[in-house]
Write an enzyme that holds these catalytic residues in place. Sequence first.
Site, PDB file in Angstrom:
ATOM      1  N   HIS A  69       0.836  -1.215   0.000  1.00 59.53           N
ATOM      2  CA  HIS A  69       0.000   0.000   0.000  1.00 59.53           C
ATOM      3  C   HIS A  69       0.865   1.257   0.000  1.00 59.53           C
ATOM      4  O   HIS A  69       1.809   1.386   0.774  1.00 59.53           O
ATOM      5  CB  HIS A  69      -1.018  -0.002   1.142  1.00 59.53           C
ATOM      6  CG  HIS A  69      -0.469   0.021   2.528  1.00 59.53           C
ATOM      7  ND1 HIS A  69      -0.137   1.191   3.179  1.00 59.53           N
ATOM      8  CD2 HIS A  69      -0.223  -0.972   3.407  1.00 59.53           C
ATOM      9  CE1 HIS A  69       0.281   0.916   4.403  1.00 59.53           C
ATOM     10  NE2 HIS A  69       0.253  -0.388   4.564  1.00 59.53           N
ATOM     11  N   ASP A  83       6.206   0.887   6.701  1.00 59.94           N
ATOM     12  CA  ASP A  83       4.770   0.673   6.541  1.00 59.94           C
ATOM     13  C   ASP A  83       4.162   1.748   5.645  1.00 59.94           C
ATOM     14  O   ASP A  83       3.708   2.764   6.125  1.00 59.94           O
ATOM     15  CB  ASP A  83       4.100   0.677   7.915  1.00 59.94           C
ATOM     16  CG  ASP A  83       2.626   0.306   7.875  1.00 59.94           C
ATOM     17  OD1 ASP A  83       2.198  -0.306   6.879  1.00 59.94           O
ATOM     18  OD2 ASP A  83       1.915   0.630   8.838  1.00 59.94           O
ATOM     19  N   GLU A  92      -4.916   1.881   2.469  1.00 64.25           N
ATOM     20  CA  GLU A  92      -5.019   0.713   3.354  1.00 64.25           C
ATOM     21  C   GLU A  92      -5.153   1.142   4.807  1.00 64.25           C
ATOM     22  O   GLU A  92      -5.877   0.512   5.571  1.00 64.25           O
ATOM     23  CB  GLU A  92      -3.773  -0.169   3.187  1.00 64.25           C
ATOM     24  CG  GLU A  92      -3.827  -1.486   3.955  1.00 64.25           C
ATOM     25  CD  GLU A  92      -3.300  -1.404   5.388  1.00 64.25           C
ATOM     26  OE1 GLU A  92      -3.513  -2.359   6.146  1.00 64.25           O
ATOM     27  OE2 GLU A  92      -2.672  -0.381   5.748  1.00 64.25           O
ATOM     28  N   GLU A  93      -4.473   2.214   5.180  1.00 64.19           N
ATOM     29  CA  GLU A  93      -4.370   2.570   6.594  1.00 64.19           C
ATOM     30  C   GLU A  93      -5.699   2.980   7.228  1.00 64.19           C
ATOM     31  O   GLU A  93      -5.976   2.626   8.366  1.00 64.19           O
ATOM     32  CB  GLU A  93      -3.343   3.690   6.787  1.00 64.19           C
ATOM     33  CG  GLU A  93      -1.903   3.282   6.507  1.00 64.19           C
ATOM     34  CD  GLU A  93      -1.353   2.283   7.506  1.00 64.19           C
ATOM     35  OE1 GLU A  93      -2.103   1.839   8.391  1.00 64.19           O
ATOM     36  OE2 GLU A  93      -0.166   1.950   7.392  1.00 64.19           O
ATOM     37  N   ASP A  98       3.475  -6.297   3.453  1.00 65.83           N
ATOM     38  CA  ASP A  98       3.030  -5.225   4.349  1.00 65.83           C
ATOM     39  C   ASP A  98       3.396  -5.558   5.786  1.00 65.83           C
ATOM     40  O   ASP A  98       2.575  -5.472   6.687  1.00 65.83           O
ATOM     41  CB  ASP A  98       1.519  -5.010   4.208  1.00 65.83           C
ATOM     42  CG  ASP A  98       1.024  -3.808   5.017  1.00 65.83           C
ATOM     43  OD1 ASP A  98       1.863  -2.970   5.410  1.00 65.83           O
ATOM     44  OD2 ASP A  98      -0.191  -3.720   5.272  1.00 65.83           O
ATOM     45  N   HIS A 120       3.447   2.922  12.599  1.00 65.50           N
ATOM     46  CA  HIS A 120       2.549   4.072  12.796  1.00 65.50           C
ATOM     47  C   HIS A 120       3.140   5.160  13.688  1.00 65.50           C
ATOM     48  O   HIS A 120       2.395   5.959  14.277  1.00 65.50           O
ATOM     49  CB  HIS A 120       1.203   3.627  13.394  1.00 65.50           C
ATOM     50  CG  HIS A 120       0.413   2.709  12.533  1.00 65.50           C
ATOM     51  ND1 HIS A 120      -0.796   2.152  12.928  1.00 65.50           N
ATOM     52  CD2 HIS A 120       0.639   2.239  11.276  1.00 65.50           C
ATOM     53  CE1 HIS A 120      -1.263   1.387  11.960  1.00 65.50           C
ATOM     54  NE2 HIS A 120      -0.407   1.425  10.946  1.00 65.50           N
TER      55      HIS A 120
END
Length: 471
Positions: free
Chosen positions: A285, A297, A331-332, A359, A429
Amino acid sequence: MKKYTVLLSLYVLCFSFSNAQKVNQADSTQLRNIYDMALLNGKSYDWLDYLSNEIGGRLSGSVQADRAVRYTEAELNELGLDKVWLQPVMVPKWTRGFKEYAYIETAPGRTSIVNICALGGSVATNATGLKAEIIEVQNFEDLERYGREKIEGKIVFYNRPMQANVIQTFEAYGGCVDQRYAGAMEAAKYGAVGIVVRSMNLRQDDFPHTGAMSYGDTPPEQRIPACAISTNDADFLSNALSIKPDLKFYFKQSCKTHEDVESFNVIGEITGSVYPDKYIVVGGHLDSWDLGDGSHDDGAGCVQSMEVLRILKKLNYKPKHSIRVVLFMNEENGLRGGRKYAEQAVLNKEKHIFALESDAGGFTPRGFSFDTDDANFAQIESWKPLFKPYLIHYFEKGGSGADIGPLKDGTIVLAGLRPDSQRYFDYHHAENDTFDAVNKRELELGGATMTSLIYLIDKYGIKNDMTDVKK
């Protein structure tokens, strides 16, 4: 006659064994070529450098996300693929606003600043911030046990950590992420005015970790602000509460949800020479959270997926099936890109036989997990000896990837690259998910490992395909 039959059988057996050895040797040689190309002439690290350091965090709907779309589209065109195109998709737009601020107040004028960040999708506090007493809980059962009488008017502090003795760290993450995703929705039912969530992180540090949250069907006027607190500060807050249960917590955030905007999945294809209407997909992503630059990520997964097609082109490999790289958007905080791709595949009556997603960070690859039936898994397991020289040993049934999940139709084989996961949630994140946290060699090994699996799937096909490729 009997003697002749036995001799003939032995001849056939020896010939078959010799032929199998030749096939294995051919595959072994091709995998060696793939790893050599990735490690000696790789491109993934340079691509990631640009995505991370020149573009930065790529939250859906942001200027940076749009720049990433244009950059990767241009780079795929440079590879000389048969097709490159953008697939439109409407995505949510949420902005963080000014940097968040928080402190613990144990007495008037006695405060300790702590590290927080707004959860993705949260509403803002009012302009002057929110200050209230705080109550610590471990789970939603605690909310029910305390009830409205003890929760109303307070901030709820979810402090359930990732379970450190769970070796599979994604399992540990799954064991506590519900408090982040649904914590505000559940706390609001008891009259809470805000929530603070312990960061999903196995390490003790000062970095708060954001992530998606949901209000469910909570009316807009009843939605409460939600933030994450670093693991160090979560422990500090918990200890302070044990000494002074009536302390107050203050936080201020100015995030906002806007109208949906248009973005794109980025798609490139090498058209199959035998089965052009059957598709193998590899992807990651393109969007990321905004605190860091999204290197692990999922910038790593995107550049590794691009590398698969680059390596195949450089080796002059002519695939039997059409092979696509798909860089999914959103995606997030919505999975809109993955759903849009699957929806269009159905509308276009496209037959997808295999999809692989990366991922889980750019760390040393350990193997793959597969969402498939026994027959296909047995075939894939038979390839393990080919991967042994590269220390790839993990071939297990399990999950695949969020973006490719919507493609599941009962026949497609889904897979996820599984790197070593022990450090992944140190960065996940958070603002330290940056380019310097990615090791070049580990990233390149992952791209080569993905390319090798795609090559084998293309060559041998899948077991439940009526036009399975002959071995």
